[in-house]
Write a protein that holds these residues in place. Structure first.
Motif, mmCIF file in Angstrom:
data_model
loop_
_atom_site.group_PDB
_atom_site.id
_atom_site.type_symbol
_atom_site.label_atom_id
_atom_site.label_comp_id
_atom_site.label_asym_id
_atom_site.label_seq_id
_atom_site.Cartn_x
_atom_site.Cartn_y
_atom_site.Cartn_z
ATOM 1 N N ARG A 93 30.375 1.682 48.812
ATOM 2 C CA ARG A 93 29.666 1.192 47.622
ATOM 3 C C ARG A 93 28.268 1.812 47.558
ATOM 4 N NH1 ARG A 93 29.944 -3.740 48.746
ATOM 5 N NH2 ARG A 93 31.907 -4.167 47.669
ATOM 6 N N GLY A 94 27.571 1.801 48.693
ATOM 7 C CA GLY A 94 26.227 2.374 48.722
ATOM 8 C C GLY A 94 26.223 3.868 48.467
ATOM 9 N N TRP A 95 27.233 4.542 48.960
ATOM 10 C CA TRP A 95 27.331 5.991 48.752
ATOM 11 C C TRP A 95 27.495 6.306 47.267
ATOM 12 C CZ3 TRP A 95 31.352 9.504 51.726
ATOM 13 C CH2 TRP A 95 31.014 10.852 51.529
ATOM 14 N N VAL A 96 28.405 5.590 46.611
ATOM 15 C CA VAL A 96 28.633 5.828 45.184
ATOM 16 C C VAL A 96 27.383 5.492 44.373
ATOM 17 C CG1 VAL A 96 29.995 5.139 43.164
ATOM 18 C CG2 VAL A 96 31.120 5.503 45.375
ATOM 19 N N GLU A 97 26.686 4.400 44.749
ATOM 20 C CA GLU A 97 25.473 4.024 44.038
ATOM 21 C C GLU A 97 24.390 5.085 44.203
ATOM 22 O OE1 GLU A 97 24.475 0.228 45.620
ATOM 23 O OE2 GLU A 97 25.974 -0.861 44.431
ATOM 24 N N ALA A 98 24.262 5.618 45.414
ATOM 25 C CA ALA A 98 23.268 6.669 45.652
ATOM 26 C C ALA A 98 23.623 7.921 44.862
ATOM 27 C CB ALA A 98 23.190 6.981 47.144
ATOM 28 N N ALA A 99 24.926 8.247 44.842
ATOM 29 C CA ALA A 99 25.367 9.419 44.079
ATOM 30 C C ALA A 99 25.121 9.218 42.586
ATOM 31 C CB ALA A 99 26.845 9.678 44.344
ATOM 32 N N ASP A 100 25.347 7.998 42.112
ATOM 33 C CA ASP A 100 25.144 7.710 40.691
ATOM 34 C C ASP A 100 23.677 7.883 40.303
ATOM 35 O OD1 ASP A 100 26.132 6.738 38.115
ATOM 36 O OD2 ASP A 100 24.957 4.943 38.545
ATOM 37 N N ALA A 101 22.769 7.432 41.188
ATOM 38 C CA ALA A 101 21.341 7.558 40.905
ATOM 39 C C ALA A 101 20.919 9.020 40.800
ATOM 40 C CB ALA A 101 20.533 6.848 41.992
ATOM 41 N N ALA A 102 21.673 9.895 41.476
ATOM 42 C CA ALA A 102 21.350 11.327 41.439
ATOM 43 C C ALA A 102 22.223 12.079 40.448
ATOM 44 C CB ALA A 102 21.523 11.917 42.841
ATOM 45 N N GLY A 103 23.032 11.343 39.664
ATOM 46 C CA GLY A 103 23.901 11.992 38.691
ATOM 47 C C GLY A 103 25.111 12.664 39.314
ATOM 48 N N LEU A 104 25.496 12.212 40.507
ATOM 49 C CA LEU A 104 26.596 12.861 41.240
ATOM 50 C C LEU A 104 27.826 11.965 41.402
ATOM 51 C CD1 LEU A 104 24.492 14.478 44.116
ATOM 52 C CD2 LEU A 104 25.427 15.623 42.098
ATOM 53 N N ALA A 105 27.820 10.772 40.824
ATOM 54 C CA ALA A 105 28.914 9.833 41.053
ATOM 55 C C ALA A 105 30.244 10.365 40.541
ATOM 56 C CB ALA A 105 28.604 8.482 40.416
#
Length: 387
Positions: A93-105
């Motif tokens: 969950r944290g990985w996807v959230e971090a990726a989303d914040a960087a536009g990488l989700a």
């Protein structure tokens, strides 16, 4: 170190502000070592009548803005793996959230969708599915070793494997993959850091060592290991281990969390299902059914806890000395104990006069002073109901 009590700051037992939903844990004192989701545990124990000593032994720090995590995420997207091992739900969950914040989700999830996904257990499986993905397989034991063995059995030679690491991840557990010919990359989504209040943890260790907790809970292997390391640095590990085997119930959420405890000789209470809710139910039932002492007296049933006595459903207002004397009398089950016997329950007391003074204080705190009877020239006994 001074003699800590549950009223001291930091490692402080909270007092329920509302009437408990059920009195199963009336008079009980529980130590909580977890950081994440600790509020749920504290609130539940309090609703059941317990006092809680909350001293997180570790901190979980998400790496949502960590440059290394983002770099590793871009690497995974640019060099897609054949297999992905997800070890924790919170980690994915944290990985996807971090990726989303960087536009990488979106590209990250697309990469996962083309790979075989292996889950360490149901929590990881749940988050995989919540992201619209499907797992290839999930470990029944919820242990990394089983997932690694599954991958090795299916054959990984020449395959690229990404492992979402967690705080307790042991790189040695991944060696079988490398030995079988896989290219293994690990991605850390959060880090375990030292506690925000180390003094609180030291106080918690003291409460365990001196058996002034009825139970102490563990929800992660790093958290359990951290408490044991503090005890070892204080030279009190043997005391803690002895207490957890006699008087203090160590309760772990599952076998992975229990490993550091078992390594030093502590066999913890573990729920059938390795979930926080199951831990709460299992520990509540165990403590409700297993007070330190329980005896039927002429004033009602008396139950003794680590720092409290409950008589006929009411917590008695007792200082440590009177409580210690009452505990010895309860354990005797109505048998007469001499002043010398009771003196042994009062460390630091100079003579038998201290026993007489303490018994007087105990009687003044009881609903009936006659509950503790004097037997001339012999000592004192608790007025119990004959069986």
């Amino acid at each position: 170190m001074t003699d800590p009590t549950p009223t001291e700051a930091s490692a402080t037992p909270t007092t329920p502000t509302t009437a408990p939903e059920a009195p199963q844990l009336l008079g009980v004192t529980v130590g909580v070592t977890s950081d994440r989701r600790s509020g749920d545990m504290v609130a539940t124990f309090e609703r059941k009548g317990a006092r809680v000593v909350h001293a997180p032994t570790m901190r979980i720090v998400p790496l949502t803005e960590d440059d290394q995590l983002l770099a590793e995420t871009r690497d995974v997207i640019a060099d897609p793996p054949d297999d992905v091992l997800i070890t924790t739900g919170i980690g994915l969950r944290g990985w996807v959230e971090a990726a989303d914040a960087a536009g990488l989700a979106a590209p990250l999830l697309e990469t996962f969708g083309r790979a075989r996904l292996f889950a360490r257990g149901p929590k990881a499986t749940g988050v995989i599915r919540a992201n619209g993905l499907r797992e290839e397989w999930s470990a029944a034991s919820e242990q990394t070793a089983e997932a690694v063995q599954r991958l090795v059995t299916e054959g990984v030679a020449g395959r690229s494997i990404v492992v979402q690491l967690h705080g307790a991840a042991d790189q040695d557990q991944l060696e079988p993959l490398r030995a079988a010919g896989a290219r293994v990359r690990g991605v850390s989504v959060y880090r375990w850091l030292p506690p925000a209040d180390p003094v609180a943890v030291e106080r918690l260790v003291d409460l365990v060592a001196t058996r002034r907790l009825d139970a102490v809970t563990f929800t992660s292997a790093p958290g359990a290991l951290a408490l044991l390391e503090v005890a070892r640095r204080q030279g009190r590990l043997d005391e803690v281990v002895a207490a957890c085997g006699n008087g203090v119930v160590a309760c772990a959420v599952g076998d992975v969390t229990a490993e550091p405890l078992r390594a030093v000789g502590v066999e913890p209470l573990i729920p059938d299902r390795w979930r926080l809710g199951a831990l709460l139910r299992t520990l509540t039932t165990h403590l409700a059914e297993n007070p330190l002492a329980c005896v039927a007296t002429t004033a009602g049933v008396l139950r003794l806890r680590a720092q409290a006595a409950v008589l006929d459903g009411q917590v008695l207002d007792l200082a440590p000395g009177p409580l210690a004397v009452l505990r010895r009398l309860a354990e005797a089950g109505g048998a007469v104990l001499s002043r010398e016997d009771l003196l042994a329950a009062l460390p630091g007391a100079a003579d038998e006069h201290a026993v007489e003074v303490t018994v007087g204080r105990l009687r003044s705190a009881l609903p009936s002073a006659g509950l503790v009877r004097t037997v001339v020239k012999r000592g004192y006994r608790l007025d119990v109901v004959p069986r």
